[in-house]
Design a protein around this motif. Structure first.
Motif, PDB file in Angstrom:
ATOM      1  N   ARG A 101       0.813  -1.215   0.000  1.00  0.00           N
ATOM      2  CA  ARG A 101       0.000   0.000   0.000  1.00  0.00           C
ATOM      3  C   ARG A 101       0.851   1.272   0.000  1.00  0.00           C
ATOM      4  NH1 ARG A 101      -2.356  -1.159   4.220  1.00  0.00           N
ATOM      5  NH2 ARG A 101      -1.460   0.338   5.654  1.00  0.00           N
ATOM      6  N   GLU A 102       1.967   1.264   0.696  1.00  0.00           N
ATOM      7  CA  GLU A 102       2.745   2.485   0.895  1.00  0.00           C
ATOM      8  C   GLU A 102       3.918   2.650  -0.076  1.00  0.00           C
ATOM      9  OE1 GLU A 102       1.887   4.939   2.939  1.00  0.00           O
ATOM     10  OE2 GLU A 102       0.169   3.784   3.635  1.00  0.00           O
ATOM     11  N   ASN A 103       4.283   1.611  -0.785  1.00  0.00           N
ATOM     12  CA  ASN A 103       5.448   1.701  -1.655  1.00  0.00           C
ATOM     13  C   ASN A 103       5.162   2.582  -2.876  1.00  0.00           C
ATOM     14  OD1 ASN A 103       7.995   1.311  -2.595  1.00  0.00           O
ATOM     15  ND2 ASN A 103       7.749  -0.857  -3.061  1.00  0.00           N
ATOM     16  N   THR A 104       6.046   3.527  -3.067  1.00  0.00           N
ATOM     17  CA  THR A 104       5.979   4.387  -4.251  1.00  0.00           C
ATOM     18  C   THR A 104       7.348   4.381  -4.907  1.00  0.00           C
ATOM     19  OG1 THR A 104       5.756   6.055  -2.493  1.00  0.00           O
ATOM     20  CG2 THR A 104       4.240   6.230  -4.300  1.00  0.00           C
ATOM     21  N   ALA A 105       7.352   4.481  -6.200  1.00  0.00           N
ATOM     22  CA  ALA A 105       8.606   4.467  -6.943  1.00  0.00           C
ATOM     23  C   ALA A 105       9.442   5.698  -6.586  1.00  0.00           C
ATOM     24  CB  ALA A 105       8.324   4.442  -8.441  1.00  0.00           C
TER      25      ALA A 105
END
Length: 174
Positions: free
Chosen positions: A74-78
């Motif tokens: 849910r929290e991972n962003t590139a």
């Protein structure tokens, strides 16, 4: 003396009738009071039980949301490095926890302690794994190490808290 006996013939039976009536009325009033208390209790239970169940649902959802796999997905962003991702994960856990603080009034203190322990254990796990990595590396390393470290735990605190929640819910229905 004769007057006293004459008065006693009328007063004594009326005292007996009065005492009998008093005892019957007192017993009736006690039963009515108990019935009113029971009705009030049942009425409160009908209102409180759904609210308590919602609290249990929200807390289960909280625990599932801070589970490493769902949290990381849910929290991972590139483009985040390990340090930024660590801060984002810890902030997400704390924000989720703050949104559910009010639920503690509907559960036992022991269960609330287990939920807090699960939250703290996740924060500590994330922080411990982040310390072992280079802060400027890609967040993929932190994601992988947090999930692996969580999988190696014999009894993850999140699972313990979820089981305790389920047990306490079971007590409601008994």
């Amino acid at each position: 003396m004769k007057d006293f006996l004459e008065i006693s013939k009328y007063i004594l039976p009326s005292l007996v009738v009065f005492m009998a009536a008093y005892i019957v009325i007192r017993a009736f009033l006690r039963r009515e009071h108990q019935k009113q208390k029971m009705d009030l209790y049942l009425s409160n239970q009908q209102e409180i039980t759904p609210i308590r169940l919602q609290a249990y649902e929200r807390l289960i959802l909280f625990l599932e949301r801070i589970h490493p796999e769902s949290l990381i997905i849910r929290e991972n962003t590139a483009g985040l490095n390990n340090q930024q991702f660590q801060q984002k994960l810890v902030n997400a856990i704390r924000t989720e926890f703050e949104h559910n603080l009010s639920q503690q009034i509907y559960i036992s203190p022991q269960l609330w302690t287990q939920i807090k322990n699960a939250k703290e254990a996740m924060v500590q796990l994330i922080n411990a794994e982040a310390l072992q990595l280079i802060p400027t590396d890609s967040s993929l390393g932190l994601s992988k190490s947090v999930i692996e470290a969580h999988m190696q735990l014999q009894k993850p605190p999140i699972d313990i808290a979820i089981n305790a929640l389920k047990e306490e819910i079971g007590l409601i229905w008994k």
